[in-house]
Design a protein around this motif. Structure first.
Motif, mmCIF file in Angstrom:
data_model
loop_
_atom_site.group_PDB
_atom_site.id
_atom_site.type_symbol
_atom_site.label_atom_id
_atom_site.label_comp_id
_atom_site.label_asym_id
_atom_site.label_seq_id
_atom_site.Cartn_x
_atom_site.Cartn_y
_atom_site.Cartn_z
ATOM 1 N N LEU A 1 -34.025 10.724 0.820
ATOM 2 C CA LEU A 1 -33.762 11.389 2.084
ATOM 3 C C LEU A 1 -32.532 12.279 1.970
ATOM 4 N N SER B 1 -19.931 15.545 17.189
ATOM 5 C CA SER B 1 -21.042 14.989 16.413
ATOM 6 C C SER B 1 -20.747 14.854 14.932
ATOM 7 N N LYS C 1 -22.829 12.243 13.015
ATOM 8 C CA LYS C 1 -24.288 12.288 13.096
ATOM 9 C C LYS C 1 -24.896 12.806 11.796
ATOM 10 N N LEU C 2 -25.718 11.971 11.175
ATOM 11 C CA LEU C 2 -26.508 12.412 10.024
ATOM 12 C C LEU C 2 -27.835 12.941 10.544
ATOM 13 N N PHE D 1 -31.391 13.631 9.263
ATOM 14 C CA PHE D 1 -32.231 13.303 8.121
ATOM 15 C C PHE D 1 -33.430 14.219 8.002
ATOM 16 N N GLY D 2 -33.805 14.490 6.754
ATOM 17 C CA GLY D 2 -35.112 15.040 6.490
ATOM 18 C C GLY D 2 -36.135 13.910 6.562
ATOM 19 N N TYR E 1 -23.053 3.194 14.099
ATOM 20 C CA TYR E 1 -24.090 4.168 14.445
ATOM 21 C C TYR E 1 -25.423 3.453 14.639
ATOM 22 N N TYR F 1 -29.564 4.471 14.596
ATOM 23 C CA TYR F 1 -30.605 5.445 14.269
ATOM 24 C C TYR F 1 -31.948 4.760 14.481
ATOM 25 N N ILE G 1 -35.866 9.792 10.282
ATOM 26 C CA ILE G 1 -34.853 8.943 10.900
ATOM 27 C C ILE G 1 -34.008 9.820 11.820
ATOM 28 N N PHE H 1 -30.838 10.131 14.721
ATOM 29 C CA PHE H 1 -29.585 9.620 15.255
ATOM 30 C C PHE H 1 -29.748 9.271 16.727
ATOM 31 N N HIS I 1 -23.165 7.025 18.333
ATOM 32 C CA HIS I 1 -22.047 6.724 17.463
ATOM 33 C C HIS I 1 -20.918 6.128 18.296
ATOM 34 N N SER J 1 -25.615 11.707 22.059
ATOM 35 C CA SER J 1 -26.533 12.821 22.257
ATOM 36 C C SER J 1 -27.967 12.514 21.842
#
Lengths: 114, 118
Positions: A88, A98, A101-102, A104-105, B33, B35, B43, B45, B48, B58
């Motif tokens: 990923l 943010s 915040k990851l 992801f693909g 976090y 997810y 995946i 988000f 947080h 958000s």
């Protein structure tokens, strides 16, 4: 349009092959570019990351980022059956609300067969 | 050192019921976090925490989802009432302090809670 696009595969290669995994992204604010590996029924684990553009090498793995074309790559040399997993890409921004915040693909399913 | 733990590992509930997921981060990690991954999707988000405060929520899909982190330790994610589209795997991750320029703090993921709403 998704912020991060990744071909889900699946990708099947023989042991010893060179594997190329790729993502494209649209958010110019991404500064960190992570690659996670996920085995079945497990959580993602960080494989390696790069900051901004450039290459980074770690053993058999090389990560590349080309910010001009918004293209992220992971190369695996001498692939092993133990590399079979979902890979990923997950870029993120720096600063701002943010920053954690990851994004992801979808993940690419890789199988390396003996 | 123990990793991120999540409970339960799997939950099957009926539409309309309530489910509470729990996450215990790595000791000393201020950042937590949530997810989730729904079938066939990436995946995504959700939110947080920094200690007990919500830094970024958000990604929370709607007001049926409530996340808490009382005391800045473990966190819970409650879904009430659950809908069919809430089915998926919910991951929790934790990391150390907010990154300084050029220093990235890894997010460590738990094994996830597989939620099935029937």
């Amino acid at each position: 349009q998704k912020e991060v696009e990744q071909d889900p595969g699946p990708l099947s290669v023989p042991e010893g092959a060179i594997v190329s995994l790729n993502c494209t992204y649209s958010n110019s604010a991404f500064q960190y570019f992570m690659w996670y590996r996920q085995y079945s029924r497990k959580g993602p684990e960080l494989l390696m990351y790069t900051y901004s553009s450039g290459n980074k090498e770690d053993g058999r793995f090389t990560a590349q980022v080309d910010k001009s074309s918004k293209y992220i790559s992971l190369f695996i040399r001498d692939s092993q059956p133990s590399d079979s997993a979902t890979y990923l890409c997950a870029p993120r921004e720096v600063g701002g609300t943010s920053y954690g915040k990851l994004t992801f693909g979808q993940g690419t399913i890789l199988t390396v067969h003996p | 050192e123990a990793g991120v733990t999540q409970f339960p590992s799997h939950s099957v509930i009926e539409k309309g019921q309530t489910v509470t997921l729990r996450c215990d981060p790595i000791s000393g990690h201020d950042n937590l976090y949530w997810y989730r991954r729904v079938m066939g999707k990436e995946i995504k988000f959700l939110l947080h925490f920094v200690k007990e405060s919500k830094q970024d929520e958000s990604g929370m899909p709607n007001n049926r989802f409530l996340a808490e982190r009382t005391g800045g330790t473990y966190s819970t994610l409650k879904v009430q009432p659950a809908e069919l589209e809430d089915s998926g795997v919910y991951f929790c991750a934790s990391s150390q302090d907010r990154e300084l320029q050029g220093i990235h703090y890894e997010q460590y993921f738990g094994p996830g809670t597989r939620l099935t709403v029937t």
